[in-house]
Design a protein around this motif. Structure first.
Motif, PDB file in Angstrom:
ATOM      1  N   UNK A 181       0.822  -1.207   0.000  1.00 42.35           N
ATOM      2  CA  UNK A 181       0.000   0.000   0.000  1.00 42.35           C
ATOM      3  C   UNK A 181       0.848   1.246   0.000  1.00 42.35           C
ATOM      4  N   UNK A 182       2.102   1.146   0.408  1.00 44.51           N
ATOM      5  CA  UNK A 182       2.959   2.304   0.437  1.00 44.51           C
ATOM      6  C   UNK A 182       3.707   2.538  -0.843  1.00 44.51           C
ATOM      7  N   UNK A 183       3.314   1.883  -1.954  1.00 41.83           N
ATOM      8  CA  UNK A 183       4.019   2.032  -3.214  1.00 41.83           C
ATOM      9  C   UNK A 183       3.110   2.655  -4.266  1.00 41.83           C
ATOM     10  N   UNK A 184       3.702   3.442  -5.122  1.00 44.39           N
ATOM     11  CA  UNK A 184       3.031   3.928  -6.311  1.00 44.39           C
ATOM     12  C   UNK A 184       4.047   3.872  -7.438  1.00 44.39           C
ATOM     13  N   UNK A 185       3.625   4.206  -8.636  1.00 42.59           N
ATOM     14  CA  UNK A 185       4.503   4.032  -9.778  1.00 42.59           C
ATOM     15  C   UNK A 185       5.154   5.335 -10.182  1.00 42.59           C
ATOM     16  N   UNK A 186       6.456   5.265 -10.347  1.00 37.68           N
ATOM     17  CA  UNK A 186       7.196   6.428 -10.826  1.00 37.68           C
ATOM     18  C   UNK A 186       7.096   6.467 -12.345  1.00 37.68           C
ATOM     19  N   UNK A 187       7.760   7.410 -12.935  1.00 41.50           N
ATOM     20  CA  UNK A 187       7.829   7.483 -14.391  1.00 41.50           C
ATOM     21  C   UNK A 187       9.169   6.963 -14.900  1.00 41.50           C
ATOM     22  N   UNK A 188       9.800   6.127 -14.097  1.00 43.53           N
ATOM     23  CA  UNK A 188      11.088   5.552 -14.475  1.00 43.53           C
ATOM     24  C   UNK A 188      10.860   4.220 -15.165  1.00 43.53           C
ATOM     25  N   UNK A 189      11.336   4.044 -16.393  1.00 45.40           N
ATOM     26  CA  UNK A 189      11.097   2.786 -17.117  1.00 45.40           C
ATOM     27  C   UNK A 189      11.645   1.586 -16.366  1.00 45.40           C
ATOM     28  N   UNK A 190      10.935   0.480 -16.531  1.00 44.62           N
ATOM     29  CA  UNK A 190      11.320  -0.744 -15.840  1.00 44.62           C
ATOM     30  C   UNK A 190      11.432  -1.901 -16.838  1.00 44.62           C
ATOM     31  N   UNK A 191      11.837  -1.585 -18.088  1.00 44.35           N
ATOM     32  CA  UNK A 191      11.876  -2.621 -19.116  1.00 44.35           C
ATOM     33  C   UNK A 191      13.004  -2.355 -20.086  1.00 44.35           C
ATOM     34  N   UNK A 192      13.502  -3.429 -20.655  1.00 47.90           N
ATOM     35  CA  UNK A 192      14.425  -3.343 -21.793  1.00 47.90           C
ATOM     36  C   UNK A 192      13.814  -4.155 -22.926  1.00 47.90           C
ATOM     37  N   UNK A 193      14.268  -3.923 -24.129  1.00 48.74           N
ATOM     38  CA  UNK A 193      13.634  -4.598 -25.263  1.00 48.74           C
ATOM     39  C   UNK A 193      14.675  -5.300 -26.126  1.00 48.74           C
ATOM     40  N   UNK A 194      14.205  -6.295 -26.836  1.00 45.32           N
ATOM     41  CA  UNK A 194      15.036  -7.031 -27.796  1.00 45.32           C
ATOM     42  C   UNK A 194      14.957  -6.306 -29.131  1.00 45.32           C
ATOM     43  N   UNK A 195      16.103  -5.855 -29.623  1.00 44.25           N
ATOM     44  CA  UNK A 195      16.137  -5.137 -30.904  1.00 44.25           C
ATOM     45  C   UNK A 195      16.238  -6.090 -32.099  1.00 44.25           C
ATOM     46  N   UNK A 196      17.082  -7.087 -31.949  1.00 46.74           N
ATOM     47  CA  UNK A 196      17.322  -8.024 -33.048  1.00 46.74           C
ATOM     48  C   UNK A 196      17.623  -9.393 -32.464  1.00 46.74           C
ATOM     49  N   UNK A 197      16.995 -10.387 -33.050  1.00 48.49           N
ATOM     50  CA  UNK A 197      17.188 -11.754 -32.557  1.00 48.49           C
ATOM     51  C   UNK A 197      17.225 -12.691 -33.750  1.00 48.49           C
ATOM     52  N   UNK A 198      18.192 -13.617 -33.721  1.00 54.43           N
ATOM     53  CA  UNK A 198      18.281 -14.625 -34.774  1.00 54.43           C
ATOM     54  C   UNK A 198      18.850 -15.896 -34.177  1.00 54.43           C
TER      55      UNK A 198
END
Length: 1134
Positions: A300-317
């Motif tokens: 209950x003491x948490x809320x969401x910041x505007x700091x990203x929490x993800x990384x993405x895969x650009x290229x995969x083979x």
């Protein structure tokens, strides 16, 4: 295929490992009988194939079976209860790393002796490669005899912890020996050529080598690249970055389950409550959570910041040979970003789902998303092991917090309390509850109960397409009551069900999907998509309509014949828990909820090995199904879909419905614009809007002008553009009919105004009967018939047409023929409509009216026409298509009466309107599956001389309804061309069978074709018709119908209704009778072949053998279907 060498080194075979099928049982049994290498000895092969989680067969290039292995999720024999094997092994052997998630047990291995060693190695390699989470295969059996050398070379003995230990044989085989994990390391510039070689081999579309070099060179804290190797050879590449456009992702996808991919930040509770600043408009709204987890479950003491929490895969083979091991990259890339909790991957919607994505969670796009990509997410907590165990009372608070806020969560908690108190629900049915746990946190709950209606399910759904029913005890079937799993662990759903089946000692789980807002819908399922990903949809069966009173004690059990609320059914069995589905993300949009469109969607939704994520239906009134023709009336029916039929299909769960009307098609941007302004993107667009009655447009000519063909053509081409009067109803579907019925009951029935019914087709007469049934006196009803089209009668049978005309007149209904609408309200404001005037061949006709029901001028809807023509699709009075349903745009298909074949076929007399619309939809789906289903082999191209032939379909064209006088009407016949210059050939007199008279309401007319197959049936009866039974007679030979023709000519059939009510006919009405026919044809053809190839001294021997084979087939058919055909006495019952 791969090659293996015999143990002696003298033979080489090209082999492939595939999943075993029930048809392999005979070949496997023959291997055992031939003295081949077998472990652990004799077993029931069919029983084992039914209960095995994974069964594989090794075949050569001739499809001969060389070896077979069956694997289950528990040890063989009765050594230990399958629910407790983990504790047993850990107590007696060194197996700390063996868990239900990563371990299988070998129950049967059989192989040809000369290939035994190579076969077991090839099977182990294939199994470890196919099941990515599998780490160990154990061989634990109470049979303590020494195992064969081929298995001894593969399995190593488990070190014992107790002395003396249990009397059993315990060995283990590890992944590292056959299909080791890939080694992952940072990419270097010297890897460039090796990676490009993989692109050139498997991905020829990639032609930007400089991009690859830049990705490798630009590595830093936020950008990383890695390669995976096996034996020092590069087999894959991945590039990841922390630079993610979260705003674009949030705009296109629903990320609420993943906190918007933002990091939580700790705040004081009072500060969080006092915070009222919503932030910028484009930011994700702040949320508060009440449980304790890393993603989606915060305190209950948490809320969401505007700091990203993800990384993405650009290229995969990945090299195709090793792509199943691409999951080895996931732990590595999370180590590169220790502070980020989500890995995201976007792929084009038309691309095939690679094995890596099978471990990810697909995120549903927003309704208004215009992105052409699919988003997949993998949460960091998904790397943590999940355990499944039986629920205990101490889990109650955690489960309550888990389901808080979910629909029907109270029902789940009530069932959980019943489980704790009595292990049974209020009806006395056994309940079982299980929880999924990560460390000490409860992340999921499953509650199942006994399935008391398994006989009903077997009789009404084709579960025997997936299981051998006789090999499953009744107590092994269970119904899923509730399933809840945290979003971050949805990828674990299939393993959750696998463990539930093992812990509960069940073999099959069923989930019922009731229509929305149905009173029977009381299961809490979150998320339903994850359940549908694991389960197979089960097709409903066509039902026999039994004469129960006449059958008496010979009728089927009441458990089978009693009515239940309709539902769609999904099945999860043990052997399906390791059967992956192929995901199809192509955006398939269907315009029009016609019989063709519904049939098309039915085929796609019921594909057991495919999961369509983006099926969309655009329909003015949404999915039909709330009404039945029998209850609403007005329109005739094709008997394609009743409301019950639709409720038994998973359309509501699998299809996104846009309740709106198509007004434009943008072929360049590939989207459909609907009247509400929404843009619906597509990859494949299917137009099957059908034809609709158009609002009549008064011709506005001199009323004294005679009705001519020219005037009739002008009236057909005119379109009404003014305001539609409130009491003018143009009826095109059941929604229109229900609205008209409500209005009539409220505003017309109790008054004395006239009802004018305008049109010249069967719907006019079904509408008249509906008005009469509502209590409208016949004298108030005026039927106005415009000039009929040449050679298009309302009824195909002249006797029926005469009887309907007589019944209409006897009801007092006034019929006016050869009339064209000329004016409404004498040319004044038409709303409300009080009078209508018609031009006739003689005197003008003017009628007062309180309601005007229009059933005239069936044509392409105006908005559909404008959408088609403005997008420059070829339109020639109808949408022009090829023989394979394609329009001039290869991404747009057309089907149904809205279409016509291109003139290049020189077959204007044939169109989809000539055929059964349901069959057309099925063929359309078969064509599309060739494009989107990667498991299907492409069809060979037709020879050039056959490419210009239009397809002809075989199913009957059906029409039915209730007509004036209370007559029930059914007519079906074979498809016939329209607009023929020559008159149709009359039926041969000796092929027609007619009983009863139309005047007495017991008329039954049946015609046979030149091969004595049932071609046409017309029923005109005062009693309800068993429509399903009669439809199954189409195409049957008269000899199968009790030598019907000869008996009729001998005057032994005075009444066809009574004849087809006899109990012997019920076997013909059975939905599997067609399969039985094919079996008989196979037996007969084999007998003919034997006759031609053998020289016999006595001519009668083969005939006797043939009759015996046919008789044996008939007995097997009746015995197997005894639950639905108990009126037949089979061998052993007398």
């Amino acid at each position: 295929m791969r090659t293996i060498t015999s143990d002696c080194g003298g033979e080489v075979e090209a082999v492939a490992v595939r999943r075993s099928e029930s048809a392999d049982a005979q070949g496997i049994d023959s291997l055992i009988s031939s003295g081949a290498l077998t472990f652990p000895g004799r077993v029931n092969i069919i029983q084992l194939l039914e209960k095995a989680n994974l069964a594989v067969t090794l075949t050569n290039d001739k499809d001969d079976i060389l070896a077979h292995a069956s694997f289950l999720d528990h040890p063989a024999g009765d050594l230990v209860d399958q629910a407790h094997w983990e504790c047993f092994l850990q107590k007696h052997f060194s197996t700390e790393n063996c868990t239900p998630h990563n371990t299988l047990f070998l129950h049967l291995f059989v192989a040809q002796r000369n290939f035994s060693t190579a076969s077991v190695k090839e099977i182990m390699r294939a199994v470890f490669n196919a099941i990515t989470e599998l780490e160990h295969i154990c061989l634990v059996t109470p049979n303590i005899t020494d195992i064969e050398p081929a298995l001894k070379d593969t399995f190593e003995a488990l070190p014992s912890r107790t002395d003396p230990g249990p009397r059993c044989l315990a060995s283990i085989c590890h992944r590292r020996q056959h299909c080791p994990r890939l080694h992952v390391r940072p990419a270097r510039e010297v890897d460039h050529d090796d990676i490009m070689h993989i692109f050139e081999q498997h991905y020829k579309w990639f032609d930007q080598p400089y991009v690859l070099a830049e990705l490798i060179e630009a590595q830093n804290e936020e950008n990383h690249s890695a390669v995976c190797e096996i034996d020092g050879v590069t087999v894959g590449f991945i590039s990841v970055t922390a630079e993610v456009d979260l705003k674009k992702l949030r705009d296109g996808f629903d990320l609420s389950d993943f906190n918007g991919l933002y990091k939580p930040q700790q705040t004081e509770p009072d500060e969080a409550a006092a915070s009222t600043d919503p932030g910028p408009a484009d930011q994700e709204p702040r949320q508060t959570h009440t449980t304790t987890s890393q993603q989606g479950t915060h305190s209950a003491g948490e809320e969401f910041s505007q700091k990203p929490n993800a990384f993405c895969i650009q290229l995969f083979i990945m090299d195709k040979k090793y792509e199943m091991r691409s999951v080895d990259l996931i732990p590595y890339v999370f180590k590169l970003f220790p502070l980020l909790d989500f890995c995201v991957f976007t792929v084009p919607s038309l691309s095939a789902e690679c094995p890596l994505l099978q471990s990810f969670l697909r995120v549903a796009p927003r309704a208004n998303s215009s992105l052409v990509h699919e988003l997949y997410v993998f949460p960091r907590v998904g790397l943590r092991p999940v355990g499944v165990r039986a629920a205990v009372p101490a889990d109650r608070p955690a489960v309550s917090a888990l389901v808080q806020g979910l629909p029907l969560s109270e029902s789940l908690l009530e069932d959980l309390d019943c489980f704790y108190e009595s292990r049974a629900d209020p009806d006395g049915l056994q309940l079982q509850a299980f929880v999924a746990q990560v460390d000490v946190e409860v992340v999921g709950v499953v509650i199942i109960r006994d399935e008391p209606d398994i006989e009903f399910i077997r009789a009404h759904y084709n579960i025997e397409n997936f299981i051998y029913f006789s090999h499953h005890r009744h107590e092994e079937h269970a119904r899923i009551r509730h399933v809840v799993l945290k979003p971050s662990f949805q990828h674990f759903t299939k393993h959750l069900f696998k463990d539930v089946l093992r812990l509960s000692h069940r073999s099959c789980l069923y989930h019922r999907l009731y229509p929305p807002a149905h009173s029977q819908q009381n299961s809490c399922v979150h998320h339903l998509d994850s359940v549908l990903d694991c389960a197979v949809p089960v097709r409903p069966r066509r039902q026999i309509i039994y004469p129960l009173e006449e059958l008496g004690i010979n009728a089927p059990s009441r458990r089978i014949t009693e009515e239940q609320a309709p539902f769609a059914l999904c099945l999860i069995s043990r052997k399906l828990t390791m059967e992956p589905k192929v995901t199809i993300n192509a955006r398939i949009v269907v315009v029009g909820a016609s019989d063709t469109g519904l049939s098309f969607l039915e085929v796609l939704c019921l594909c057991p090995h495919l999961r369509f994520n983006n099926l969309t239906l655009i329909s003015t009134h949404g999915l039909p199904g709330d009404y039945d023709h029998e209850d609403v009336g007005f329109l005739s029916t094709s008997h394609a879909y009743s409301s019950r039929d639709l409720a038994q299909l998973p359309l509501h769960s699998c299809v996104c419905v846009v309740t709106d009307k198509m007004v434009a098609i943008n072929r360049k941007s590939k989207h459909v614009l609907v009247s509400g302004g929404e843009k619906v993107p597509y990859d494949h667009l299917v137009l099957c809007t059908g034809l609709q009655y158009q609002v009549p447009c008064p011709i506005g000519v001199d009323l004294n002008r005679p009705v001519s063909t020219e005037l009739q053509n002008q009236a057909a081409c005119r379109r009404y553009t003014g305001p539609v009067p409130s009491n003018l109803f143009t009826l095109n579907d059941l929604h229109d009919c229900a609205a008209a019925r409500r209005w009539l009951c409220a505003n017309f029935v109790d008054l004395e105004d006239n009802a004018v019914v305008y049109g010249n087709n069967m719907d006019v007469y079904t509408t008249v009967e509906t008005l009469l049934s509502l209590g409208v006196r016949g004298a108030r009803i005026h039927v106005v018939l415009p000039p009929a089209e040449p050679d298009v009668p309302c009824f195909r049978d002249p006797a029926v047409e005469r009887a309907v005309g007589t019944a209409t007149e006897e009801a007092g209904v006034q019929v006016h023929r050869n009339c064209l609408l000329a004016q409404m309200n004498d040319g004044e404001n038409p709303d409300p409509l009080t009078s209508v005037s018609f031009a006739t061949g003689t005197e003008p006709l003017r009628l007062q009216c309180g309601v005007f029901i229009n059933l005239s001028n069936k044509a392409v809807d105006c908005d559909a026409f404008r959408s088609i023509s403005s997008s420059f699709l070829v339109f020639d009075r109808r949408l022009v298509i090829s023989s394979s349903f394609l329009t001039s745009d290869p991404d747009i298909c057309g089907a149904g009466p809205v279409t016509k074949f291109s003139r290049c076929y020189y077959s204007d007399e044939w169109s989809h309107a000539s055929f059964n619309s349901k069959e057309v939809g099925q063929e359309l789906a078969a064509m599309l599956l060739l494009l989107v289903d990667p498991t299907q082999e492409p069809e060979e191209e037709l020879p050039s001389d056959l490419d210009h032939l239009v397809p002809l379909y075989r199913q009957a064209v059906i029409q039915g309804g209730k007509l004036p006088g209370g007559f029930n009407y059914l007519h079906f016949t074979k498809p016939a061309a329209s607009n023929l210059t020559d008159p149709p050939a009359p039926h041969l007199e000796d092929r027609g069978i007619v009983t009863g008279r139309v005047e007495t309401g017991d008329y039954f007319c049946l015609h046979l074709d030149c091969l004595e197959l049932v071609e046409t049936i017309t029923c005109f009866s005062l009693k309800p018709l068993p429509v399903s039974n009669y439809l199954s007679l189409y195409g049957k030979h008269q000899q199968l119908l009790g030598q019907m023709l000869s008996r009729y000519h001998q005057s032994l059939i005075p009444d066809l209704y009574s004849f087809f009510r006899q109990s012997w006919c019920l076997a013909v009405y059975h939905d599997r009778f067609s399969d039985f026919e094919l079996e008989l044809q196979t037996i007969a053809s084999q007998t003919l072949t034997d006759d031609e190839s053998s020289v016999m001294s006595e001519d009668g021997i083969n005939e006797v053998e043939s009759r015996a084979a046919l008789r044996s087939g008939a007995v097997k058919y009746l015995s197997y279907n005894e639950n639905l055909l108990p009126m037949f006495a089979c061998s052993g019952q007398l």
